[in-house]
Design a protein around this motif. Sequence first.
Motif, PDB file in Angstrom:
ATOM      1  N   ILE A 110      26.502  50.926  54.784  1.00 24.72           N
ATOM      2  CA  ILE A 110      27.725  51.522  55.337  1.00 24.72           C
ATOM      3  C   ILE A 110      27.353  52.933  55.762  1.00 24.72           C
ATOM      4  CG2 ILE A 110      30.120  52.153  54.927  1.00 24.72           C
ATOM      5  CD1 ILE A 110      30.187  50.242  52.557  1.00 24.72           C
ATOM      6  N   GLY A 111      27.447  53.218  57.054  1.00 19.57           N
ATOM      7  CA  GLY A 111      27.073  54.539  57.579  1.00 19.57           C
ATOM      8  C   GLY A 111      25.655  54.497  58.116  1.00 19.57           C
ATOM      9  N   VAL A 112      25.519  54.120  59.377  1.00 23.78           N
ATOM     10  CA  VAL A 112      24.210  53.843  59.981  1.00 23.78           C
ATOM     11  C   VAL A 112      23.766  55.015  60.868  1.00 23.78           C
ATOM     12  CG1 VAL A 112      22.974  52.210  61.487  1.00 23.78           C
ATOM     13  CG2 VAL A 112      24.811  51.384  59.988  1.00 23.78           C
ATOM     14  N   ARG A 116      18.317  55.858  60.999  1.00 22.05           N
ATOM     15  CA  ARG A 116      17.160  56.417  60.276  1.00 22.05           C
ATOM     16  C   ARG A 116      16.966  55.731  58.926  1.00 22.05           C
ATOM     17  NH1 ARG A 116      17.006  61.651  57.003  1.00 22.05           N
ATOM     18  NH2 ARG A 116      19.116  60.940  56.705  1.00 22.05           N
ATOM     19  N   SER A 117      18.038  55.607  58.138  1.00 21.06           N
ATOM     20  CA  SER A 117      17.898  54.995  56.805  1.00 21.06           C
ATOM     21  C   SER A 117      17.595  53.499  56.925  1.00 21.06           C
ATOM     22  CB  SER A 117      19.151  55.250  55.957  1.00 21.06           C
ATOM     23  OG  SER A 117      20.335  55.132  56.718  1.00 21.06           O
ATOM     24  N   ALA A 118      18.228  52.816  57.881  1.00 16.99           N
ATOM     25  CA  ALA A 118      17.950  51.383  58.078  1.00 16.99           C
ATOM     26  C   ALA A 118      16.479  51.191  58.475  1.00 16.99           C
ATOM     27  CB  ALA A 118      18.879  50.813  59.151  1.00 16.99           C
ATOM     28  N   PHE A 133      27.100  48.463  59.026  1.00 18.20           N
ATOM     29  CA  PHE A 133      28.529  48.758  59.246  1.00 18.20           C
ATOM     30  C   PHE A 133      28.702  50.233  59.601  1.00 18.20           C
ATOM     31  CE2 PHE A 133      30.509  44.879  57.581  1.00 18.20           C
ATOM     32  CZ  PHE A 133      29.414  44.287  56.959  1.00 18.20           C
ATOM     33  N   ASP A 134      29.373  50.492  60.705  1.00 22.54           N
ATOM     34  CA  ASP A 134      29.674  51.878  61.092  1.00 22.54           C
ATOM     35  C   ASP A 134      30.862  51.838  62.046  1.00 22.54           C
ATOM     36  OD1 ASP A 134      29.478  54.663  62.159  1.00 22.54           O
ATOM     37  OD2 ASP A 134      27.538  54.650  61.158  1.00 22.54           O
ATOM     38  N   MET A 135      31.585  52.962  62.130  1.00 26.87           N
ATOM     39  CA  MET A 135      32.649  53.036  63.138  1.00 26.87           C
ATOM     40  C   MET A 135      32.214  53.989  64.265  1.00 26.87           C
ATOM     41  SD  MET A 135      35.462  55.018  60.803  1.00 26.87           S
ATOM     42  CE  MET A 135      36.764  54.998  61.982  1.00 26.87           C
ATOM     43  N   ASP A 170      36.256  50.493  60.737  1.00 29.06           N
ATOM     44  CA  ASP A 170      36.470  51.215  59.474  1.00 29.06           C
ATOM     45  C   ASP A 170      35.990  50.343  58.305  1.00 29.06           C
ATOM     46  OD1 ASP A 170      37.425  52.529  57.286  1.00 29.06           O
ATOM     47  OD2 ASP A 170      39.490  52.736  58.023  1.00 29.06           O
ATOM     48  N   SER A 171      35.063  50.864  57.527  1.00 25.44           N
ATOM     49  CA  SER A 171      34.472  50.082  56.427  1.00 25.44           C
ATOM     50  C   SER A 171      35.529  49.602  55.423  1.00 25.44           C
ATOM     51  CB  SER A 171      33.422  50.921  55.693  1.00 25.44           C
ATOM     52  OG  SER A 171      34.010  52.080  55.130  1.00 25.44           O
ATOM     53  N   HIS A 172      36.633  50.337  55.325  1.00 28.10           N
ATOM     54  CA  HIS A 172      37.650  49.932  54.343  1.00 28.10           C
ATOM     55  C   HIS A 172      38.341  48.631  54.761  1.00 28.10           C
ATOM     56  CE1 HIS A 172      36.429  53.646  52.811  1.00 28.10           C
ATOM     57  NE2 HIS A 172      37.079  54.371  53.690  1.00 28.10           N
ATOM     58  N   VAL A 192      25.358  53.214  50.578  1.00 28.80           N
ATOM     59  CA  VAL A 192      26.714  53.694  50.892  1.00 28.80           C
ATOM     60  C   VAL A 192      26.583  55.132  51.388  1.00 28.80           C
ATOM     61  CG1 VAL A 192      28.992  54.222  49.943  1.00 28.80           C
ATOM     62  CG2 VAL A 192      27.785  52.147  49.212  1.00 28.80           C
ATOM     63  N   ASP A 193      26.809  55.326  52.700  1.00 32.61           N
ATOM     64  CA  ASP A 193      26.639  56.645  53.327  1.00 32.61           C
ATOM     65  C   ASP A 193      27.582  56.761  54.521  1.00 32.61           C
ATOM     66  OD1 ASP A 193      25.576  59.150  53.889  1.00 32.61           O
ATOM     67  OD2 ASP A 193      23.839  58.370  54.966  1.00 32.61           O
ATOM     68  N   GLY A 194      28.842  56.294  54.327  1.00 33.72           N
ATOM     69  CA  GLY A 194      29.805  56.297  55.429  1.00 33.72           C
ATOM     70  C   GLY A 194      30.871  57.359  55.222  1.00 33.72           C
TER      71      GLY A 194
HETATM   72  C1  LIG Z   1      25.920  60.446  57.254  1.00 31.59           C
HETATM   73  S1  LIG Z   1      26.037  59.349  58.587  1.00 31.59           S
HETATM   74  C2  LIG Z   1      24.932  58.057  58.151  1.00 31.59           C
HETATM   75  C3  LIG Z   1      23.501  58.498  58.190  1.00 31.59           C
HETATM   76  C4  LIG Z   1      22.478  57.408  57.999  1.00 31.59           C
HETATM   77  N1  LIG Z   1      22.707  56.643  56.787  1.00 31.59           N
HETATM   78  C5  LIG Z   1      21.100  58.062  57.926  1.00 31.59           C
HETATM   79  O1  LIG Z   1      20.611  58.329  56.819  1.00 31.59           O
HETATM   80  O2  LIG Z   1      20.528  58.330  58.966  1.00 31.59           O
HETATM   81  C6  LIG Z   1      27.609  58.653  58.325  1.00 31.59           C
HETATM   82  C7  LIG Z   1      28.039  57.574  59.310  1.00 31.59           C
HETATM   83  O3  LIG Z   1      29.172  56.939  58.714  1.00 31.59           O
HETATM   84  C8  LIG Z   1      30.101  56.600  59.707  1.00 31.59           C
HETATM   85  N2  LIG Z   1      31.429  56.503  59.056  1.00 31.59           N
HETATM   86  C9  LIG Z   1      32.200  57.487  58.540  1.00 31.59           C
HETATM   87  N3  LIG Z   1      33.338  56.987  58.008  1.00 31.59           N
HETATM   88  C10 LIG Z   1      33.284  55.631  58.192  1.00 31.59           C
HETATM   89  C11 LIG Z   1      34.162  54.547  57.894  1.00 31.59           C
HETATM   90  N4  LIG Z   1      35.332  54.722  57.242  1.00 31.59           N
HETATM   91  N5  LIG Z   1      33.786  53.293  58.257  1.00 31.59           N
HETATM   92  C12 LIG Z   1      32.606  53.068  58.896  1.00 31.59           C
HETATM   93  N6  LIG Z   1      31.734  54.065  59.198  1.00 31.59           N
HETATM   94  C13 LIG Z   1      32.067  55.326  58.859  1.00 31.59           C
HETATM   95  C14 LIG Z   1      29.974  57.683  60.767  1.00 31.59           C
HETATM   96  O4  LIG Z   1      30.357  57.169  62.037  1.00 31.59           O
HETATM   97  C15 LIG Z   1      28.483  58.038  60.678  1.00 31.59           C
HETATM   98  O5  LIG Z   1      27.769  57.370  61.677  1.00 31.59           O
END
Ligand SMILES: C[S@@+](CC[C@H](N)C(=O)[O-])C[C@H]1O[C@@H](n2cnc3c(N)ncnc32)[C@H](O)[C@@H]1O
Length: 264
Positions: A110-112, A116-118, A133-135, A170-172, A192-194
Amino acid sequence: MSRAFARPPYPTTKSFVPAACHMPLPGQAPWYPPVMVGADTLAAKLENIDYRAQALDLMNKLTPDEYTTYLKDFYAHGQRQYGADWRYADIVTVLLCLSEVLQPRTYLEIGVRRGRSACAVARKSPYVAMFLFDMWMANYAGMENPGPDFVKNELKKIGHKGPASFTDGDSHKTIPAFFTKNADAYLDIITVDGDHSEAGAAQDLCDVLPRLAIGGAVVFDDISHPAHPELNGVWKALVENDDRFSTFSYREAGYGVGFAIRKY
Ligand SMILES: C[S@@+](CC[C@H](N)C(=O)[O-])C[C@H]1O[C@@H](n2cnc3c(N)ncnc32)[C@H](O)[C@@H]1O
């Protein structure tokens, strides 16, 4: 002050990560629980192997942005100044280490953002099946957030050969829908990084934790991020203080990162 968070229910599962577990031979009794490796062993590996050099090599293969350009200088300075004693860790060094050891078959993130992390996971486990998963929030952290086609291309550069599915939204909503549709799905590594709000990050963790395979790892980013001080309390309440996990939490520098291995 951090709130109390209710932990989610964990259904019993027979999904195990083979690289993390010992299974008794036919006829042998299972004296121990199967998981053989946990956060202490992985933290030692993180300390002894230069995953920062590997992270640097990975970032040099990816399309640079303002943040990764800064990070490369940060790594170089820390290495110059503190050499082998430097204990710095981040989401990339942690995922390189976990993926090398656990050889995940499946990965959910969650949060792509730019992938980079993927890509750190794909680097060590090229055939892993990815559920991303990302928005794609525009202008995230002041930088462009180009979306799935960009990430697909980054994964290709790293040599990812497994399937990658992208879920936009939205991940929720998207994560509960994914697990309703895939009622038997258990994942080997989950990041989990969203949503970085306190309630949003807690909900993401509660939605995914019960679907982590036994011996699998969950990674939670930014537990010492000055702009998101609540994330540390979320991590502690839902994972660090839960006996079902062995945990590693790095808060010394950067934005901090935690990971945990599910024991049962
Ligand atoms: C910190 S970045 C992720 C960084 C990535 N994991 C990396 O290490 O390179 C957070 C991402 O989460 C997404 N995001 C924020 N809130 C979200 C939500 N409720 N649902 C889905 N994606 C969300 C943002 O669009 C953003 O692309």
